[in-house]
Motif scaffolding. Structure first.
Motif, mmCIF file in Angstrom:
data_model
loop_
_atom_site.group_PDB
_atom_site.id
_atom_site.type_symbol
_atom_site.label_atom_id
_atom_site.label_comp_id
_atom_site.label_asym_id
_atom_site.label_seq_id
_atom_site.Cartn_x
_atom_site.Cartn_y
_atom_site.Cartn_z
ATOM 1 N N ILE A 191 0.840 -1.208 0.000
ATOM 2 C CA ILE A 191 0.000 0.000 0.000
ATOM 3 C C ILE A 191 0.871 1.252 0.000
ATOM 4 O O ILE A 191 0.653 2.195 -0.783
ATOM 5 N N LEU A 192 1.855 1.255 0.911
ATOM 6 C CA LEU A 192 2.739 2.430 0.976
ATOM 7 C C LEU A 192 3.505 2.604 -0.313
ATOM 8 O O LEU A 192 3.676 3.716 -0.821
ATOM 9 N N GLY A 193 3.955 1.543 -0.852
ATOM 10 C CA GLY A 193 4.700 1.627 -2.103
ATOM 11 C C GLY A 193 3.837 2.111 -3.237
ATOM 12 O O GLY A 193 4.266 2.913 -4.080
ATOM 13 N N GLY A 194 2.560 1.664 -3.257
ATOM 14 C CA GLY A 194 1.666 2.101 -4.326
ATOM 15 C C GLY A 194 1.338 3.592 -4.207
ATOM 16 O O GLY A 194 1.276 4.311 -5.205
ATOM 17 N N THR A 195 1.135 4.053 -2.942
ATOM 18 C CA THR A 195 0.810 5.477 -2.727
ATOM 19 C C THR A 195 1.980 6.358 -3.127
ATOM 20 O O THR A 195 1.817 7.372 -3.834
ATOM 21 N N PHE A 196 3.154 5.995 -2.652
ATOM 22 C CA PHE A 196 4.349 6.773 -2.970
ATOM 23 C C PHE A 196 4.607 6.767 -4.471
ATOM 24 O O PHE A 196 4.928 7.797 -5.079
ATOM 25 N N GLY A 197 4.404 5.666 -5.103
ATOM 26 C CA GLY A 197 4.600 5.598 -6.549
ATOM 27 C C GLY A 197 3.603 6.460 -7.297
ATOM 28 O O GLY A 197 3.929 7.074 -8.319
ATOM 29 N N LEU A 225 2.175 9.280 -6.184
ATOM 30 C CA LEU A 225 2.568 10.690 -6.046
ATOM 31 C C LEU A 225 3.701 11.041 -6.984
ATOM 32 O O LEU A 225 3.689 12.108 -7.626
ATOM 33 N N ILE A 226 4.652 10.211 -7.051
ATOM 34 C CA ILE A 226 5.776 10.459 -7.956
ATOM 35 C C ILE A 226 5.286 10.563 -9.388
ATOM 36 O O ILE A 226 5.712 11.428 -10.164
ATOM 37 N N LEU A 227 4.391 9.651 -9.754
ATOM 38 C CA LEU A 227 3.865 9.658 -11.119
ATOM 39 C C LEU A 227 3.100 10.945 -11.398
ATOM 40 O O LEU A 227 3.198 11.539 -12.494
ATOM 41 N N LEU A 228 2.331 11.488 -10.400
ATOM 42 C CA LEU A 228 1.567 12.728 -10.583
ATOM 43 C C LEU A 228 2.501 13.904 -10.781
ATOM 44 O O LEU A 228 2.259 14.773 -11.646
ATOM 45 N N ILE A 229 3.560 13.970 -9.981
ATOM 46 C CA ILE A 229 4.532 15.064 -10.106
ATOM 47 C C ILE A 229 5.160 15.030 -11.485
ATOM 48 O O ILE A 229 5.335 16.082 -12.143
#
Length: 563
Positions: A513-519, A521-525
């Motif tokens: 879950i944490l990895g998916g969320t962090f990924g 955000l990075i993709l949105l930026i």
């Protein structure tokens, strides 16, 4: 009054003008002698030498008769006709000698005179090789006498003394090849078992003895071989090893089945087993199964004869035959857990069961040893809490406490499913358990259940995802007493069961879950930066300023027109 002139008083009886004279007839005695020339049959005549003696007389018999008066008289020379018969080998179905006429009997008639000896010769032939030269040839003579009428005696004729024997028997012996004294034989006995010194009861049905008998000295009369054998053997037959004229006649003496010994008697070349003779033959015995399980059976063969003088150094021999008993036992896996799976790091337990059937397919009960081998420990962790139990307790098996042994590197064995590692004594510390079945009855079986809870903690130390849990059962017995007669005994005395074990790694959902969320955000930026670089945000600003200028210009024009 002596009317007949024989110096004996005659009796005269008369009446009514008739007179009867009762006279005594002359009484005769006949002496009979038979002489053989030679007085015994030469050794060369009966030793099968046809070139010299074929159809040729070896000698003759001379029969002589002499007639005498019993009482003196004055009749002068008396005459009588004698009829006599000669018979060779009387009482035998197969005779050994004949006369020149090739018949063993003759009938002769001759005229005898008192005071004169009458003789006649009869040549004797041995028509074939004589095997029975122990007993002499008998010559029987029977005669009858008929007196002729005495001249001038008015019908008076002599008669034979009624007390005179009319049958005589004479013996013609064979020359013995024994020197000057009695024959001394030297019988040597040797025998062996054709199949070696081991018999398997239940597999071997016939026991064959090869027997050699030799007479190393002078002729042996009425030679016998006596076999003393176990009672579970019964005589079948005698056969010559090679074509031979030797005659061996055997009779199995009456033996009580409850007795421990049987007796067989064999006559060898009766009546004479000649010197320097040797005979070789096979004696066959049927082997019957017995509940008794003896380790050995012994045979004794003894040679004997009718000789009064014998050399007996080697006339008896005893040999032992080792006994084994045929069995047929097998083991196989019949029920088992085929597959279990674990999650790595869990403390799950999985019940695993391996069931083996042990069968006695043979006709004899026997004690057996059942050895169970299972992997028990990996490192410091127990693999499972295994137990062994018997499903049919009627066989009274006793299992000894388990014994652990160090892992032994085993030869590489093929992996049943590909990429699986065998979990056996090659990589684990194994447990051995020995179970003893006191008597596994014939045509019966017993089932051993091996079961326990498999623990995942020990399995994770192997760092393997695919394992094969292997158990093994092997059978053994007293091989000094029993022999497995199955075609592939070693194969059927061992069995293995394999359970497939799959280990799955545990899934960490929080990390995902944490990895998916962090990924995300990075993709949105990244997406925002790309749009900014493409001027997406600048084009929108310029369009707003144009709208504002157009609105201002429009408002200013309106004011000028009103002013």
């Amino acid at each position: 009054m002596d009317v007949s002139g024989d110096y004996l008083t005659d009796l005269v009886v008369g009446a009514l003008g008739t007179v009867t004279v009762l006279r005594s007839r002359p009484v005769l005695n006949v002496s009979v002698t038979v002489l053989f020339n030679p007085w015994q049959i030469p050794f060369e005549a009966y030793q099968c030498q046809p070139a010299k003696w074929s159809n040729q007389p070896f000698g003759n018999a001379t029969a002589c008769f002499q007639m005498r008066r019993l009482v003196s008289d004055n009749w002068g020379v008396l005459k009588a006709n004698i009829t006599y018969s000669l018979l060779l080998d009387a009482g035998r179905h197969k005779w050994r000698a004949v006369f020149k006429t090739l018949s063993r009997s003759l009938t002769i008639s001759q005229l005898l005179l008192t005071g004169k000896k009458m003789c006649q010769q009869f040549p004797i032939i041995l028509p074939s090789c004589v095997k029975d030269y122990l007993e002499p040839i008998d010559l029987s003579l029977n005669f009858s006498l008929a007196g002729e009428v005495i001249t001038g005696s008015k019908g008076l004729s002599p008669i034979l003394n009624k007390y005179k024997e009319t049958s005589e028997k004479y013996k013609l012996p064979f020359q013995k090849d024994c020197g000057m004294d009695e024959c001394v034989d030297y019988l040597r006995v040797v025998f062996n078992f054709s199949g070696g010194d081991l018999a398997v009861i239940g597999r071997d049905t016939v026991l064959i003895l090869t027997v050699v008998l030799e007479n190393a000295h002078e002729d042996s009369s009425h030679t016998q071989l006596n076999f003393l054998h176990p009672s579970q053997l019964s005589f079948r037959k005698i056969s010559n090893v090679q074509p031979s004229s030797d005659q061996i006649v055997c009779s199995d003496l009456l033996t009580d089945q409850l007795m421990e010994r049987g007796n067989l008697s064999c006559a060898v070349n009766h009546p004479v087993f000649r010197k320097a003779s040797r005979v070789t033959f096979n004696a066959e015995f049927d082997i019957s199964s017995s509940e008794r399980e003896e380790e050995i059976m012994n045979f004794t063969i003894t040679a004997s004869s009718g000789n009064s003088l014998r050399i007996t150094n080697e006339s008896s021999l005893t040999r032992n035959l080792s006994l084994r008993y045929a069995v047929n036992i097998a083991t196989s896996g019949i029920e088992y857990t085929r597959h279990v799976n674990f999650t790595a790091g869990s403390k799950d337990l999985r019940l695993v069961k391996h069931s083996y059937q042990v069968e006695n397919l043979g006709p004899r009960s026997l004690p057996i040893h059942v050895k169970v081998v299972v992997p028990a420990r990996i490192g410091t962790h127990s693999l499972w809490n295994v137990t062994v139990s018997e499903r049919h307790p009627g066989n009274h098996s006793v299992c000894q406490p388990s014994v652990h042994r160090l892992a032994v590197v085993q030869s590489e064995s093929p992996k049943l499913p590909q990429d699986y590692v065998r979990l056996d004594c090659g990589i684990a510390l194994c447990m051995e358990m020995l179970c003893e079945v006191a008597a596994l009855e014939k045509h019966s079986s017993v089932i051993f259940d091996i079961q326990g809870e498999l623990m995942s903690a020990a399995l994770t130390e192997l760092n393997q995802n695919k394992l094969l849990l292997v158990s093994k059962v092997s059978l053994s017995y007293d091989e000094d007493k029993y022999v497995d007669i199955s075609e592939d005994a070693a194969h059927y005395r061992e069995a293995t069961i394999i359970t497939q074990v799959d280990i799955f790694k545990a899934v960490n959902r929080l990390g995902m879950i944490l990895g998916g969320t962090f990924g995300g955000l990075i993709l949105l930026i990244i997406i925002i930066i790309v749009f900014y670089k493409l001027g997406f945000f600048k084009r929108n600003g310029k369009a707003g300023e144009g709208d504002r200028v157009e609105m201002t210009a429009s408002n200013g024009g309106e004011g000028s027109s009103t002013g």
